[in-house]
Design an enzyme around this catalytic site. Structure first.
Site, PDB file in Angstrom:
ATOM      1  N   ASP A  67      -5.043   4.112   2.184  1.00  0.00           N
ATOM      2  CA  ASP A  67      -5.714   5.228   1.698  1.00  0.00           C
ATOM      3  C   ASP A  67      -6.955   5.566   2.277  1.00  0.00           C
ATOM      4  OD1 ASP A  67      -6.751   3.109   0.344  1.00  0.00           O
ATOM      5  OD2 ASP A  67      -6.146   3.737  -1.701  1.00  0.00           O
ATOM      6  N   ASP A 142      -6.434   1.677 -13.779  1.00  0.00           N
ATOM      7  CA  ASP A 142      -5.544   2.336 -14.482  1.00  0.00           C
ATOM      8  C   ASP A 142      -4.148   1.991 -13.946  1.00  0.00           C
ATOM      9  OD1 ASP A 142      -5.471   3.768 -11.892  1.00  0.00           O
ATOM     10  OD2 ASP A 142      -6.110   5.675 -12.833  1.00  0.00           O
ATOM     11  N   HIS A 144      -3.067   1.607 -10.754  1.00  0.00           N
ATOM     12  CA  HIS A 144      -2.725   2.302  -9.554  1.00  0.00           C
ATOM     13  C   HIS A 144      -2.566   1.264  -8.315  1.00  0.00           C
ATOM     14  CE1 HIS A 144      -7.169   3.576  -8.789  1.00  0.00           C
ATOM     15  NE2 HIS A 144      -6.940   2.580  -7.824  1.00  0.00           N
ATOM     16  N   GLU A 149      -1.930   7.546  -8.677  1.00  0.00           N
ATOM     17  CA  GLU A 149      -2.397   7.406  -9.892  1.00  0.00           C
ATOM     18  C   GLU A 149      -1.472   7.653 -10.905  1.00  0.00           C
ATOM     19  OE1 GLU A 149      -5.399   6.509 -10.404  1.00  0.00           O
ATOM     20  OE2 GLU A 149      -6.974   7.733  -9.638  1.00  0.00           O
TER      21      GLU A 149
HETATM   22  C1  GLP Z   1      -9.386   1.684  -5.082  1.00  0.00           C
HETATM   23  C2  GLP Z   1      -8.468   1.594  -3.704  1.00  0.00           C
HETATM   24  C3  GLP Z   1      -7.246   0.669  -4.387  1.00  0.00           C
HETATM   25  C4  GLP Z   1      -7.729  -0.502  -5.081  1.00  0.00           C
HETATM   26  C5  GLP Z   1      -8.710  -0.129  -5.995  1.00  0.00           C
HETATM   27  C6  GLP Z   1      -9.291  -1.467  -6.967  1.00  0.00           C
HETATM   28  O1  GLP Z   1      -8.941   2.846  -6.117  1.00  0.00           O
HETATM   29  N1  GLP Z   1      -7.552   2.860  -3.512  1.00  0.00           N
HETATM   30  O2  GLP Z   1      -6.620   0.360  -3.307  1.00  0.00           O
HETATM   31  O3  GLP Z   1      -6.897  -1.433  -5.463  1.00  0.00           O
HETATM   32  O4  GLP Z   1      -9.768   0.624  -5.664  1.00  0.00           O
HETATM   33  O5  GLP Z   1     -10.543  -1.759  -6.414  1.00  0.00           O
HETATM   34  P1  GLP Z   1     -11.267  -2.831  -6.730  1.00  0.00           P
HETATM   35  O6  GLP Z   1     -10.505  -3.900  -5.959  1.00  0.00           O
HETATM   36  O7  GLP Z   1     -12.840  -2.451  -6.067  1.00  0.00           O
HETATM   37  O8  GLP Z   1     -11.047  -3.256  -8.087  1.00  0.00           O
END
Ligand code: GLP
Length: 272
Positions: A67, A142, A144, A149
């Site tokens: 993404d 959340d 995702h 989302e």
């Molecule tokens: C973002 C990314 C996700 C990732 C998430 C969790 O939203 N788009 O791919 O899994 O963050 O991030 P973290 O690893 O910092 O908790």
């Protein structure tokens, strides 16, 4: 589903990097799906170490990132370190330290003028490459995957997605704040692979650490499959699934004893 519970973040990262390295060694031209966020940073550090100290060779590896924020990205006319794009993150954390070829790195381009056509192009590139062999995933608070989302269709494809307030808050704390960017300047939209796209990967590794992920990890692995927690789509995947957690992220799971029993049996009988 293999659910592996490690003592701490370092062990989780080493274990995950070893799984990725194993694939690269057995299939040097493999296609990796990569994730951003704070969770995979330790895994990338370990892969960099393996490259430098053990000669792990990325010269034929192709990567597709999950993404990107809409409105930011690598503009070749500007130095990339000025933005908070996921492309910049990947260069800083992994790509600039290893021998991957630039032409083998695929990103969704947050600076595209035509998001719809660009997302279609991205899907085509994944297909053309032969599909993703191994997709690495974190999980948002959340629930995702990537930027899918709550409410995203579990059959969704690569597309534009509006971000929730919680995701914006979390990503502000983890990245934008540290970079001195004002909260109001954060992009509110992103380009993301869809859940349907992700489920086509041949193998999936999902990683999570820390107590703040415990509820959503339990909901996605042991709760109902629902578009409200898009990571619960993991239960629909037909290929190899490995979930690697630290003890805190695993703390709300109900069937922990069984997962550990299965792992012990595998070790005892040397099963994959
Ligand atoms: C973002 C990314 C996700 C990732 C998430 C969790 O939203 N788009 O791919 O899994 O963050 O991030 P973290 O690893 O910092 O908790």
């Amino acid at each position: 589903m293999n659910i592996i519970i490690k003592e701490n973040y370092q062990e989780l990262s080493t274990f995950t990097a070893n799984l990725i390295a194993k694939l690269i060694r057995s299939k040097p031209d493999c296609i990796l799906g990569l994730a951003t966020g704070s969770t995979p940073i330790g895994t990338y550090k370990e892969l960099v170490r393996m490259h430098k100290e053990e000669g792990l060779d990325f010269s034929q590896v192709k990567t597709f990132n999950l993404d990107e924020y809409l409105g930011v990205g690598i503009d070749l006319n500007k130095p990339y370190h000025l933005d908070q794009s996921y492309a910049r993150f990947m260069y800083e954390e992994l790509f600039k330290h290893i021998n991957i070829k630039k032409e083998n790195i695929y990103f969704l381009n947050g600076l595209t003028n035509d998001p719809e056509a660009h997302c279609k192009w991205y899907e085509e590139q994944i297909k053309k490459a032969g599909g993703i062999d191994l997709q690495l995933l974190g999980i948002g608070r959340d629930g995702h995957w990537a930027f899918n989302e709550p409410g995203s269709s579990l059959a969704s494809r690569t597309r534009v997605q509006a971000l929730t307030k919680q995701t914006l808050d979390d990503n502000y704390e983890s990245f934008y704040k540290k970079a001195g960017v004002d909260r109001s300047e954060m992009p509110h939209f992103a380009l993301t692979m869809g859940i349907g796209t992700i489920l086509e990967a041949k193998n999936i590794i999902m990683i999570a650490n820390g107590s703040k992920k415990a509820d959503v990890v339990a909901a996605s692995l042991e709760g109902p499959v629902t578009s409200q927690i898009t990571a619960s789509a993991i239960q629909l995947h037909s290929g190899g699934i490995t979930v690697v957690l630290d003890k805190e992220a695993a703390s709300k799971l109900k069937n922990t004893e069984h997962y550990m029993h299965v792992e012990n049996l595998k070790l005892k009988y040397n099963l994959p």
